[in-house]
Design a protein around this motif. Structure first.
Motif, short mmCIF file in Angstrom:
data_model
loop_
_atom_site.label_atom_id
_atom_site.label_comp_id
_atom_site.label_asym_id
_atom_site.label_seq_id
_atom_site.Cartn_x
_atom_site.Cartn_y
_atom_site.Cartn_z
N HIS A 125 5.74 -7.84 0.29
CA HIS A 125 5.31 -8.23 1.63
C HIS A 125 6.37 -9.07 2.33
O HIS A 125 6.66 -8.86 3.51
N ARG A 158 -0.75 -11.79 5.31
CA ARG A 158 -0.84 -11.58 6.75
C ARG A 158 0.49 -11.07 7.28
O ARG A 158 1.52 -11.27 6.64
N PRO A 207 -4.30 -2.32 4.19
CA PRO A 207 -4.55 -3.43 5.12
C PRO A 207 -5.83 -3.21 5.90
O PRO A 207 -6.24 -2.07 6.14
N ASN A 208 -6.48 -4.32 6.29
CA ASN A 208 -7.66 -4.20 7.12
C ASN A 208 -7.25 -4.03 8.59
O ASN A 208 -6.08 -3.81 8.89
N TRP A 231 0.81 -1.21 0.00
CA TRP A 231 0.00 0.00 0.00
C TRP A 231 0.85 1.26 0.00
O TRP A 231 0.35 2.34 -0.12
N GLY A 271 -4.40 -6.02 9.81
CA GLY A 271 -3.15 -5.86 9.10
C GLY A 271 -3.00 -6.76 7.90
O GLY A 271 -1.89 -7.00 7.43
N GLU A 272 -4.13 -7.29 7.37
CA GLU A 272 -4.10 -8.20 6.24
C GLU A 272 -4.52 -7.50 4.95
O GLU A 272 -5.38 -6.63 4.97
N VAL A 273 -3.91 -7.92 3.85
CA VAL A 273 -4.28 -7.44 2.53
C VAL A 273 -4.76 -8.64 1.72
O VAL A 273 -4.07 -9.67 1.65
#
Length: 212
Positions: free
Chosen positions: A165, A96, A29-30, A6, A33-35
């Motif tokens: 990532h 994650r 990320p949500n 991001w 912290g996950e995309v």
């Protein structure tokens, strides 16, 4: 690239530089912290078809002109298809903190970022492959070469996202997960509920056949 997806790669060309494409590729990320990387057009289509199949199961259930056994079998078949279509919509990649998770129809595999050796193209099939330090290979063929790539190069985004990532997790010290791949069955409220309904209908069909 040591920054998160991001925060990086926005200058790369992944499709027309329109506001829509910029917004789609600007992943965030949500709360955990996950995309999530998924072909959302395919997800929406498959879940729509799943809902249609589930609704179609209601038609024979209310038709008294059809025998009880046939009604139950038709409902079971429709719900089984609905469950399978919903499961097909679960295919995705989740980034994650400290791990890359590839979801398929039935199972998912968790790859700690510390185990990622490289991402490359398979020499034979040409698909995207993640290779671990232990020599294991995880393919991402479901994410390559679709019509979606004509507008938005999702295959390249997926590869760049995983590389970014894995690199950022190592730099930030978040790669300290247990080493080794973890393969698990994928539970889904939607798919499992529909499968349970299909099992119930099949049981009713067997019961009606025994009584008849």
């Amino acid at each position: 690239m040591t920054r998160g997806l991001w925060q990086s790669g926005l200058a790369d060309w992944y499709g027309p530089g329109t506001r829509v494409v910029r917004r789609v590729r600007g992943y965030r990320p949500n709360r955990r912290g996950e995309v999530t990387l998924a072909r959302w057009l395919r997800v929406g289509l498959l879940r729509g078809l799943s809902c249609v199949a589930a609704c179609a199961a209601l038609v024979p259930a209310t038709d008294r002109s059809v025998g009880a056994v046939d009604r139950s079998l038709i409902c079971a078949l429709a719900l089984a298809w609905a469950s399978f279509l919903w499961r097909c919509s679960l295919i995705r990649v989740v980034l994650r903190p400290g791990a890359i998770v590839r979801y398929r129809v039935w199972r998912h595999v968790v790859v700690p970022c510390s185990d990622v050796k490289e991402l490359h193209r398979d020499a034979w099939r040409g698909g995207l492959v993640l290779e671990t330090r232990a020599g294991e290979k995880i393919d991402f063929l479901w994410f390559d070469n679709s019509l979606w790539d004509a507008l938005y190069d999702f295959s390249a985004v997926c590869a760049d996202a995983m590389r970014s990532h894995a690199g950022s997790a190592s730099v930030n010290g978040r790669a300290g997960m247990p080493a080794g791949l973890q393969r698990r069955f994928t539970w889904s409220v939607g798919a499992d509920s529909l499968a349970a309904g299909a099992a119930v209908c099949l049981g009713l069909a067997l019961l009606a056949a025994v009584r008849g």
